[in-house]
Motif scaffolding. Structure first.
Motif, PDB file in Angstrom:
ATOM      1  N   ASP A 248       0.832  -1.194   0.000  1.00 20.47           N
ATOM      2  CA  ASP A 248       0.000   0.000   0.000  1.00 20.47           C
ATOM      3  C   ASP A 248       0.871   1.250   0.000  1.00 20.47           C
ATOM      4  O   ASP A 248       1.975   1.256   0.566  1.00 20.47           O
ATOM      5  N   GLN A 249       0.390   2.287  -0.647  1.00 23.65           N
ATOM      6  CA  GLN A 249       1.119   3.555  -0.710  1.00 23.65           C
ATOM      7  C   GLN A 249       1.267   4.134   0.702  1.00 23.65           C
ATOM      8  O   GLN A 249       0.285   4.298   1.413  1.00 23.65           O
ATOM      9  N   PRO A 250       2.506   4.438   1.125  1.00 19.24           N
ATOM     10  CA  PRO A 250       2.674   5.001   2.465  1.00 19.24           C
ATOM     11  C   PRO A 250       2.269   6.473   2.516  1.00 19.24           C
ATOM     12  O   PRO A 250       2.085   7.120   1.478  1.00 19.24           O
ATOM     13  N   ASP A 251       2.125   6.988   3.732  1.00 21.70           N
ATOM     14  CA  ASP A 251       1.802   8.396   3.968  1.00 21.70           C
ATOM     15  C   ASP A 251       2.957   9.065   4.691  1.00 21.70           C
ATOM     16  O   ASP A 251       3.609   8.462   5.551  1.00 21.70           O
ATOM     17  N   SER A 271       3.995   6.240   7.501  1.00 17.26           N
ATOM     18  CA  SER A 271       2.995   5.342   8.062  1.00 17.26           C
ATOM     19  C   SER A 271       3.505   3.905   8.107  1.00 17.26           C
ATOM     20  O   SER A 271       4.465   3.544   7.414  1.00 17.26           O
ATOM     21  N   PRO A 272       2.868   3.033   8.922  1.00 18.51           N
ATOM     22  CA  PRO A 272       3.269   1.625   8.987  1.00 18.51           C
ATOM     23  C   PRO A 272       3.084   0.922   7.641  1.00 18.51           C
ATOM     24  O   PRO A 272       2.252   1.301   6.821  1.00 18.51           O
ATOM     25  N   PHE A 273       3.857  -0.142   7.434  1.00 21.34           N
ATOM     26  CA  PHE A 273       3.805  -0.941   6.213  1.00 21.34           C
ATOM     27  C   PHE A 273       2.534  -1.784   6.187  1.00 21.34           C
ATOM     28  O   PHE A 273       2.127  -2.353   7.195  1.00 21.34           O
ATOM     29  N   SER A 274       1.909  -1.856   5.018  1.00 18.19           N
ATOM     30  CA  SER A 274       0.788  -2.778   4.830  1.00 18.19           C
ATOM     31  C   SER A 274       0.815  -3.285   3.393  1.00 18.19           C
ATOM     32  O   SER A 274       1.257  -2.575   2.484  1.00 18.19           O
ATOM     33  N   ASP A 275       0.344  -4.545   3.194  1.00 17.98           N
ATOM     34  CA  ASP A 275       0.413  -5.193   1.889  1.00 17.98           C
ATOM     35  C   ASP A 275      -0.781  -6.126   1.745  1.00 17.98           C
ATOM     36  O   ASP A 275      -1.138  -6.830   2.685  1.00 17.98           O
ATOM     37  N   ALA A 276      -1.367  -6.142   0.549  1.00 18.97           N
ATOM     38  CA  ALA A 276      -2.544  -6.988   0.311  1.00 18.97           C
ATOM     39  C   ALA A 276      -2.197  -8.461   0.266  1.00 18.97           C
ATOM     40  O   ALA A 276      -3.071  -9.316   0.457  1.00 18.97           O
ATOM     41  N   ASP A 277      -0.929  -8.807  -0.015  1.00 20.84           N
ATOM     42  CA  ASP A 277      -0.514 -10.205  -0.077  1.00 20.84           C
ATOM     43  C   ASP A 277      -0.227 -10.725   1.324  1.00 20.84           C
ATOM     44  O   ASP A 277       0.643 -10.197   2.026  1.00 20.84           O
ATOM     45  N   SER A 343       6.027  -0.101  -3.670  1.00 18.93           N
ATOM     46  CA  SER A 343       4.765   0.633  -3.606  1.00 18.93           C
ATOM     47  C   SER A 343       4.868   1.886  -4.477  1.00 18.93           C
ATOM     48  O   SER A 343       5.944   2.222  -4.993  1.00 18.93           O
ATOM     49  N   GLU A 344       3.752   2.586  -4.625  1.00 21.49           N
ATOM     50  CA  GLU A 344       3.804   3.913  -5.211  1.00 21.49           C
ATOM     51  C   GLU A 344       4.508   4.853  -4.231  1.00 21.49           C
ATOM     52  O   GLU A 344       4.539   4.620  -3.026  1.00 21.49           O
ATOM     53  N   TRP A 345       5.081   5.946  -4.771  1.00 22.35           N
ATOM     54  CA  TRP A 345       5.635   6.976  -3.893  1.00 22.35           C
ATOM     55  C   TRP A 345       4.494   7.612  -3.089  1.00 22.35           C
ATOM     56  O   TRP A 345       3.372   7.750  -3.579  1.00 22.35           O
ATOM     57  N   SER A 346       4.804   7.986  -1.876  1.00 23.01           N
ATOM     58  CA  SER A 346       3.819   8.715  -1.077  1.00 23.01           C
ATOM     59  C   SER A 346       3.525  10.060  -1.728  1.00 23.01           C
ATOM     60  O   SER A 346       4.289  10.551  -2.570  1.00 23.01           O
ATOM     61  N   GLU A 347       2.400  10.650  -1.345  1.00 21.31           N
ATOM     62  CA  GLU A 347       2.093  11.990  -1.819  1.00 21.31           C
ATOM     63  C   GLU A 347       3.123  12.964  -1.240  1.00 21.31           C
ATOM     64  O   GLU A 347       3.430  12.929  -0.052  1.00 21.31           O
ATOM     65  N   GLU A 348       3.664  13.796  -2.103  1.00 21.47           N
ATOM     66  CA  GLU A 348       4.689  14.749  -1.687  1.00 21.47           C
ATOM     67  C   GLU A 348       4.153  15.727  -0.643  1.00 21.47           C
ATOM     68  O   GLU A 348       3.039  16.241  -0.767  1.00 21.47           O
ATOM     69  N   THR A 349       4.929  15.974   0.404  1.00 19.27           N
ATOM     70  CA  THR A 349       4.604  17.019   1.381  1.00 19.27           C
ATOM     71  C   THR A 349       5.833  17.899   1.571  1.00 19.27           C
ATOM     72  O   THR A 349       6.932  17.566   1.104  1.00 19.27           O
TER      73      THR A 349
END
Length: 545
Positions: A248-251, A271-277, A343-349
């Motif tokens: 999942d894309q991190p924050d 954010s913590p790591f999460s994965d659908a697999d 994962s995808e890159w997080s949204e830039e902040t």
């Protein structure tokens, strides 16, 4: 079958008894000569295990039966002294014979005959010889090239690639291939993909979407076919594993988006790591930070952190020295799972660092000596520094007491560290002070640095007897108008401009190319005949006109 007996008579006409009866059978007629039927005479492309077929058994003797057949094959027409095959068969279908594997070779012409035996052990004549030519050699076994054996992270629509077509028979062409993919090793009974006879996809084929699933191991092989319809052996089976679903894309958590007053060595947190697999774990984190929004082509901070003992994959400290004061930075992060999928890159902040609140070092100012004979010119040089953000500007002033600006008000020197002020109206016997302050790149001013002062001496130099002279007399000269007390029509320039090799500033003539090389500088001061020359690194002095 015939039975017979015999008796003898002597000369007295007496007969013996009949002999015991015996029997004999007359020879049967041979069976009819058979004919070769298959392969037809001159046939080509015959397999290496053909079935030889001959005509049905027939015999002129009523009741005679077919008891055996003899088959022979040779590579020499009419010559069977060293046959490739010579076999007698007395069971089964005696008009057909399957040539065993390994008997015949590729691309070879063979000659063959057959004869029949009846149940009286009488053989027919050999059939008339006919010939056939076996098929050409098959292509060589290909090899699996890509994905390589054991490769992981393979896409769900991979391109399978084999080695190039090779055939031992010159001129043979590659016309088709067959590709198979399965879930079970060495079992292609129910493949997940079977290309069939693929005429276009000969050395590579791209699997269509929907056949493969994430994080699954597959096995595959391929074979090639030539223009004679001959298939190569299947390639050696190899395996690959498809990629897992992306994490999942991190924050970006900290610093919060848009926050200011961030230190120059912040800790980035995600954010913590999460994965659908199910079972996937966090293996690697990639952090990037830049000063240009959306542009990470040359990030200021680029860190890849791998899992391991004590590794923190959801935070990273930006080292000191990477960031600058009062600057807005942009950052992003991405995660990689244990299958190597990103994962995808997080949204830039973004965040903005603290301003530089420390001032530059107070300038140290040198006004080139304790006194000067010039009533119209002063010069100074200074040093300062700011290790955090650098010096952006200097300002200077001249006054009759330390820090005052009653002669020259605060004036910018840019980033020059020396200045020459000409056209001043200075008072003899008065001490003048240069004041300098520095501003750093973040707008913070230093304390004012002040020179130790330089006194303007009496403008009349003395002769050896202590009297003012005018060449050969004792006449006093009227002071020049420019000796009047106060600020006249002055000009202040950096020394590098004021003392260029071609400048003529308010009566000064420069002999030489540079102020710092010790060349003489001459100014006409009334009717003075004697003065001093400058020395290397010295201040601007006077000399006799």
């Amino acid at each position: 079958i015939y039975y017979w007996r015999v008796r003898h008579r002597d000369n007295h006409d007496a007969w013996s008894d009949w002999s015991d009866e015996t029997s004999f059978t007359t020879a049967s007629q041979p069976p009819t000569t058979p004919t070769n039927q298959s392969p037809v005479d001159g046939a080509t492309g015959v397999s290496l295990t053909p079935v030889l077929e001959a005509s049905s058994f027939s015999d002129p003797d009523p009741g005679d039966a077919h008891s055996a057949s003899q088959w022979r094959i040779s590579t020499d027409s009419g010559g069977y002294s060293s046959p490739v095959l010579d076999v007698t068969v007395d069971t089964g279908d005696l008009t057909r014979y399957s040539v065993p594997e390994g008997t015949l070779g590729y691309s070879t012409t063979y000659y063959w005959q057959v004869r029949y035996q009846d149940d009286h052990n009488t053989w027919s004549d050999w059939s008339d010889e006919t010939s056939f030519t076996t098929l050409n050699r098959p292509p060589l076994q290909p090899f699996n090239v890509s994905p390589w054996n054991g490769e992981t992270g393979v896409s769900l629509t991979p391109t399978l690639v084999s080695t190039e077509f090779i055939d031992p028979d010159a001129g043979d062409l590659h016309v088709a291939s067959q590709w198979q993919v399965t879930l079970t090793r060495d079992d292609y009974g129910y493949p997940v993909y079977d290309s069939g006879i693929a005429y276009a996809a000969r050395t590579s084929v791209t699997l269509p979407a929907g056949r493969l699933t994430f994080a699954t191991k597959y096995y595959w092989h391929v074979r090639h076919r030539d223009n004679h319809g001959n298939w190569s052996p299947w390639s050696e089976e190899t395996a690959f594993t498809t990629l897992s679903q992306a994490p999942d894309q991190p924050d970006n958590l900290s610093p919060a988006d848009g926050v200011a007053q961030v230190s120059l060595a912040p800790t980035l947190q995600s954010s913590p790591f999460s994965d659908a697999d199910e079972g996937d774990s966090h293996a690697v984190t990639h952090w990037e930070l830049t000063s240009s929004q959306g542009d990470y082509s040359a990030p200021l901070f680029d860190a890849v952190v791998q899992s391991g003992e004590g590794a923190d994959l959801t935070s990273v400290a930006v080292p000191s020295g990477e960031l600058d004061y009062r600057t807005t930075y942009y950052w992003r992060v991405r995660y990689q799972d244990s299958y190597g999928t990103w994962s995808e890159w997080s949204e830039e902040t973004s965040f903005t660092t603290v301003p530089d609140s420390s001032p530059p070092v107070t300038p140290v100012v040198d006004d080139y000596g304790e006194d000067t004979a010039s009533a119209s010119e002063l010069q100074a040089r200074w040093t300062s520094s700011d290790p955090e953000s650098g010096i952006a500007e200097y300002m200077y002033a001249i006054g009759t007491s330390p820090g005052e600006t009653d002669v020259v008000d605060w004036t910018s020197a840019g980033t020059d560290t020396e200045v020459a002020c000409t056209g001043l109206t200075l008072t003899s016997g008065t001490t003048y002070y240069f004041a300098v302050k520095a501003r750093n790149a973040h707008g913070v001013w230093s304390e004012v640095g002040v020179s130790d002062g330089i006194m303007v001496m009496d403008g009349q130099p003395q002769d050896d007897g202590g009297q003012a002279t005018d060449g050969g007399g004792d006449q006093e000269e009227e002071p020049d108008d420019e000796a009047t007390t106060g600020l006249g029509d002055c000009a202040c320039l950096p020394v590098t401009q004021a003392l260029s090799g071609t400048s003529l500033l308010l009566g000064w003539v420069v002999f030489g190319l540079s102020w710092w090389t010790g060349y003489g500088v001459v100014r006409r001061m009334g009717r003075r005949k004697r003065g001093t020359s400058t020395s290397a690194g010295g201040h601007l002095g006077d000399t006799a006109g």
